[in-house]
Design a protein around this motif. Structure first.
Motif, PDB file in Angstrom:
ATOM      1  N   GLN A 265       0.819  -1.201   0.000  1.00  0.00           N
ATOM      2  CA  GLN A 265       0.000   0.000   0.000  1.00  0.00           C
ATOM      3  C   GLN A 265       0.857   1.256   0.000  1.00  0.00           C
ATOM      4  O   GLN A 265       0.517   2.243  -0.643  1.00  0.00           O
TER       5      GLN A 265
ATOM      6  N   MET B 174       0.659   4.118  -2.692  1.00  0.00           N
ATOM      7  CA  MET B 174       0.447   5.489  -2.242  1.00  0.00           C
ATOM      8  C   MET B 174       1.499   6.399  -2.855  1.00  0.00           C
ATOM      9  O   MET B 174       1.190   7.491  -3.341  1.00  0.00           O
TER      10      MET B 174
ATOM     11  N   ARG C  82       0.783   6.894  -6.527  1.00  0.00           N
ATOM     12  CA  ARG C  82      -0.318   7.830  -6.708  1.00  0.00           C
ATOM     13  C   ARG C  82       0.149   9.257  -6.522  1.00  0.00           C
ATOM     14  O   ARG C  82      -0.238  10.152  -7.259  1.00  0.00           O
ATOM     15  N   SER C  83       0.990   9.433  -5.516  1.00  0.00           N
ATOM     16  CA  SER C  83       1.458  10.779  -5.216  1.00  0.00           C
ATOM     17  C   SER C  83       2.342  11.299  -6.348  1.00  0.00           C
ATOM     18  O   SER C  83       2.252  12.465  -6.736  1.00  0.00           O
TER      19      SER C  83
ATOM     20  N   GLY D  56       0.072  11.926  -9.209  1.00  0.00           N
ATOM     21  CA  GLY D  56      -0.867  12.990  -8.891  1.00  0.00           C
ATOM     22  C   GLY D  56      -0.267  14.371  -9.029  1.00  0.00           C
ATOM     23  O   GLY D  56      -0.978  15.344  -9.177  1.00  0.00           O
TER      24      GLY D  56
ATOM     25  N   ARG E 280       1.631  20.465   4.827  1.00  0.00           N
ATOM     26  CA  ARG E 280       0.162  20.471   4.966  1.00  0.00           C
ATOM     27  C   ARG E 280      -0.406  19.093   4.657  1.00  0.00           C
ATOM     28  O   ARG E 280      -1.256  18.579   5.372  1.00  0.00           O
ATOM     29  N   GLU E 281       0.102  18.520   3.563  1.00  0.00           N
ATOM     30  CA  GLU E 281      -0.382  17.188   3.170  1.00  0.00           C
ATOM     31  C   GLU E 281      -0.127  16.182   4.294  1.00  0.00           C
ATOM     32  O   GLU E 281      -0.992  15.362   4.621  1.00  0.00           O
TER      33      GLU E 281
ATOM     34  N   ILE F 235      -2.638  16.666   6.988  1.00  0.00           N
ATOM     35  CA  ILE F 235      -3.934  16.062   6.637  1.00  0.00           C
ATOM     36  C   ILE F 235      -3.879  14.547   6.846  1.00  0.00           C
ATOM     37  O   ILE F 235      -4.757  13.948   7.476  1.00  0.00           O
ATOM     38  N   ARG F 236      -2.816  13.939   6.322  1.00  0.00           N
ATOM     39  CA  ARG F 236      -2.694  12.483   6.445  1.00  0.00           C
ATOM     40  C   ARG F 236      -2.666  12.057   7.911  1.00  0.00           C
ATOM     41  O   ARG F 236      -3.278  11.067   8.308  1.00  0.00           O
ATOM     42  N   ARG F 237      -1.922  12.840   8.741  1.00  0.00           N
ATOM     43  CA  ARG F 237      -1.845  12.512  10.163  1.00  0.00           C
ATOM     44  C   ARG F 237      -3.222  12.676  10.808  1.00  0.00           C
ATOM     45  O   ARG F 237      -3.620  11.862  11.641  1.00  0.00           O
TER      46      ARG F 237
ATOM     47  N   ALA G  97      -2.847   8.637   9.720  1.00  0.00           N
ATOM     48  CA  ALA G  97      -1.568   8.036   9.321  1.00  0.00           C
ATOM     49  C   ALA G  97      -0.584   8.101  10.478  1.00  0.00           C
ATOM     50  O   ALA G  97      -0.460   9.132  11.136  1.00  0.00           O
TER      51      ALA G  97
ATOM     52  N   ILE H 153       4.045   7.717   7.131  1.00  0.00           N
ATOM     53  CA  ILE H 153       4.397   8.937   6.394  1.00  0.00           C
ATOM     54  C   ILE H 153       5.829   8.845   5.890  1.00  0.00           C
ATOM     55  O   ILE H 153       6.118   9.063   4.720  1.00  0.00           O
TER      56      ILE H 153
ATOM     57  N   GLN I  78       6.218   6.268   3.170  1.00  0.00           N
ATOM     58  CA  GLN I  78       5.677   6.721   1.884  1.00  0.00           C
ATOM     59  C   GLN I  78       6.625   7.699   1.196  1.00  0.00           C
ATOM     60  O   GLN I  78       6.907   7.576   0.011  1.00  0.00           O
TER      61      GLN I  78
END
Ligand SMILES: Nc1ncnc2c1ncn2[C@@H]1O[C@H](COP(=O)(O)OP(=O)(O)OP(=O)(O)O)[C@@H](O)[C@H]1O
Ligand SMILES: [Mg+2]
Lengths: 416, 231
Positions: free
Chosen positions: A5, A9, A12-13, A16, A321-322, A325-327, A331, A336, A339
């Motif tokens: 995963q 991830m 995707r990042s 993205g 910031r990202e 958000i994940r935390r 996460a 983190i 990833q």
């Protein structure tokens, strides 16, 4: 969260945010490719010229000698050198250059002149199979030892050939191939300006990769110059010393001998100097070149590295910031960091491989276009550039993660 | 009690002359299934309180018991797990990840839960359906209006079916009609059994909650049950 995963991830990042990903890779690609190309090409050329010089041999002393009365002075030089003993001087020969038309069957050295147009192959490298006109030299029976040739077939020029003005010659390997193909040249007569000269020997190949090869030569007894170059007197000679130390000693002795022979310049002029001197200069130049190259390589890598660092640091706020958000949505710190590590490693790995490929292609193309050589990238430089940029990329890639994952989620969210 | 804070302080620059007491000795208990509105003027400490309650921040002093456990004693891993499974956040600024699509954003908490791909997609689609966004799952957040982004954030918050929902000014950036929808949705979630904490500076919006807690300068100045304004 498992590794699969985390991998997904990271992928995707990367996908993205294509802009950021491409810019990061670009720094790595440019860094690796430019360093590889510059260093490999210049290195390759450097080595080529050193190799050619080596083929010529070391411990040579160049002698210029001419007497105003036009007398043949080689015999004096020859006798003097041979009196010095083999542990000081191993040979001496004229190094005069002849100008003549060589004909054998349908082969004609004048006709070979125009083949120079075809010297480069389609892909830019020099061709070694083009028949170029041979270089013609006047030599003594010690020509081979002075110029680093080994006899392969037949016999070398002899003292008697010189003495008796025999119309014989010895061929370099490429000259033999150009005129005789696969036939045996020994015993055949070449027509030299219309005079028959019998081939008595062939030297072994020693400079196979050059276009103007030192193997494309024909050596005549220097006494043949009366026939082939009437009126030309030979004033350049080469003395081969026994060793590096002997070279210095030989230069001193020879200069003493020369000033005696010329009456300190009253009856002519004479001078002896060591080829090692300009070989040393060449070596120094090569060393200097390597240093300059090292500098260029370091600067290219630095520029690439700064590029990588820049793009990574510019996105720190966004990424912080990202991370916040994940935390906030659950996460763990370790997910983190994992990833971001995978993401950076993927980007740098892909960028590194692209850089390697472009660098290899660029090295080969530049090598052919610029120096007409078949150059492959140097492995230590390639490896060094690759490792350095990848490590840099990964370090700066996980920097935001390492920094932001230490914060409380709310602090990371507040980043601006 | 589900949530219980005792004498909590959040002080910025403690000891300095310029210290700010964002929370100044707050005690509060919230039971399972309650719908609590936290109201107060700008700067009164509402967001700070939500951050503490949501385990996004740790108080300077005081204790916080969540479901009977002292939060201060939990590890990062345990706190992450609580944020992931117990709480759904709806932030004032949406806080979506810009590089991910709508669907990927909603799936994110499920990924950190370790839910398999098929089930994850099903749960995410179900949440998106509830907020009426099924048509735009492949879009990036920037391609959507503020109201739509807020709905994505709501879908992300409810995708894991958390027992607690915390919403900080969820209608702040929306027009009254869309805001109305969001509030009705929160009431709906509460009816289904979720504990909802709604943060707002607007007394009208606070009227959608059964209980209203008023903050002023980091202190609770009022805590009362009220007539619910059903939407
Ligand atoms: N990181 C910080 N450093 C210093 N002071 C802070 C910090 N975060 C918040 N504050 C201060 O704490 C107080 C409470 O802030 P908080 O964000 O909780 O207010 P709020 O009630 O949510 O206001 P609003 O309605 O404007 O969102 C404010 O005075 C604010 O200036
Ligand atoms: Mg606030």
């Amino acid at each position: 969260m498992n590794i699969r995963q985390a991998l997904k991830m990271a992928l995707r990042s990367i996908l993205g945010n294509k802009g950021r990903s491409v810019l990061t890779m670009l720094g790595i690609i440019i860094g690796i490719a430019s360093v590889m190309t510059i260093v490999s090409v210049v290195n390759g050329q450097n080595q080529q010229s050193l190799k050619q010089f080596e083929a010529m041999g070391t411990n040579r002393v160049s002698v210029s000698l001419s007497l105003y009365d036009g007398r043949d002075c080689f015999q004096d030089l020859y006798n003097y050198c041979n009196s010095l003993g083999k542990d000081l001087v191993v040979g001496v020969t004229p190094s005069g250059y002849a100008n003549a038309t060589i004909v054998y069957g349908t082969k004609n050295s004048n006709a070979m002149q125009k083949n120079q147009e075809n010297m480069f192959s389609e892909n830019g490298t020099v061709r070694t199979d083009v028949e170029l006109p041979p270089d013609l030299y006047y030599g003594s029976d010690q020509y081979a030892v002075c110029n680093n040739y080994q006899l392969e077939k037949g016999r070398d020029l002899s003292f008697l050939d010189i003495r008796q003005h025999n119309q014989v010659c010895v061929l370099g390997a490429r000259a033999a191939r150009n005129f005789f193909g696969y036939a045996d040249p020994l015993g055949k007569d070449l027509s030299v300006n219309g005079y028959p000269f019998k081939v008595v020997g062939v030297y072994a190949e020693k400079d196979p990769d050059s276009a103007f090869s030192q193997d494309n030569v024909i050596i005549f007894p220097y006494t043949a110059s009366r026939l082939l170059s009437p009126g030309q007197s030979i004033s350049d000679f080469v003395v081969k010393a026994a060793s590096r130390e002997a070279t210095e000693e030989a230069v001193t002795r020879l200069n003493g001998f020369l000033s005696g022979l010329t009456g300190n310049g009253e009856r002519g002029w004479g001078n002896a100097y060591s080829d090692n001197q300009w070989q040393n200069t060449l070596n120094e130049q090569a060393a200097m070149m390597s240093m300059v190259l090292g500098g260029i390589a370091a600067i290219s890598l630095l520029v690439g590295g700064i590029g990588i660092m820049n793009i990574m640091l510019v996105t720190v706020t966004e990424r912080t910031r990202e991370i916040g958000i994940r935390r906030a949505i659950g996460a763990e710190r370790s997910s983190i960091v994992t990833q971001f590590l995978i993401e950076a490693a993927m980007l740098c790995g892909i960028g590194g491989i692209i850089g390697l490929s472009i660098g290899t292609v660029a090295t080969r193309i530049t090598g052919k276009l610029l120096v007409h050589m078949d150059i492959w990238p140097s492995i230590p430089i390639t490896l060094g550039a690759f490792l350095l940029s990848v490590v840099l990329g990964i370090l700066f890639g996980i920097y935001p993660a390492a920094k932001a994952s230490k914060l409380q989620p709310v602090e990371a969210l507040r980043a601006e | 009690m589900l949530i219980e804070i005792k004498d909590v302080y959040k002080i910025y620059g403690e000891g300095l002359e310029s210290e700010v007491r964002a929370l100044d000795g707050v005690s509060l208990s919230i039971d399972r299934g309650e719908f609590v509105a936290v109201v107060g003027q700008s700067g009164s400490g509402k967001s700070t309180m939500m951050n503490v309650l949501g385990c996004l921040d740790i108080p300077t002093h005081g204790e916080y018991y969540l479901d009977g456990t002292n939060v201060r004693e939990l590890s990062d891993r345990e706190l992450s797990r609580i944020r992931n499974r117990q709480i759904g956040f709806i932030f004032q600024q949406y806080n979506l990840i810009q590089s991910l699509t709508v669907l990927e954003n909603v799936e994110l908490p499920l990924i950190y839960q370790g839910v398999g791909a098929d089930e994850r997609r099903e749960l995410a689609m179900e949440a998106l359906e509830r907020v009426g966004l099924l048509g735009r799952i492949k879009h990036k957040p920037v391609e959507m209006s503020g109201g739509q982004q807020q709905r994505v954030a709501i879908a992300r918050a409810i995708a894991t079916h958390p027992p607690i929902i915390m919403a900080d000014e969820p209608t702040g950036a929306l027009d009254s009609h869309t805001g109305h929808d969001v509030l009705r949705f929160l009431q709906q979630l509460n009816k289904e059994g979720s504990t909802v904490i709604l943060i707002t500076h607007d007394n009208g919006i606070a009227a959608t909650a059964r209980r209203c807690v008023r903050l002023q300068d980091g202190k609770i100045v009022e805590d009362r049950e009220q007539e619910v304004d059903w939407l």
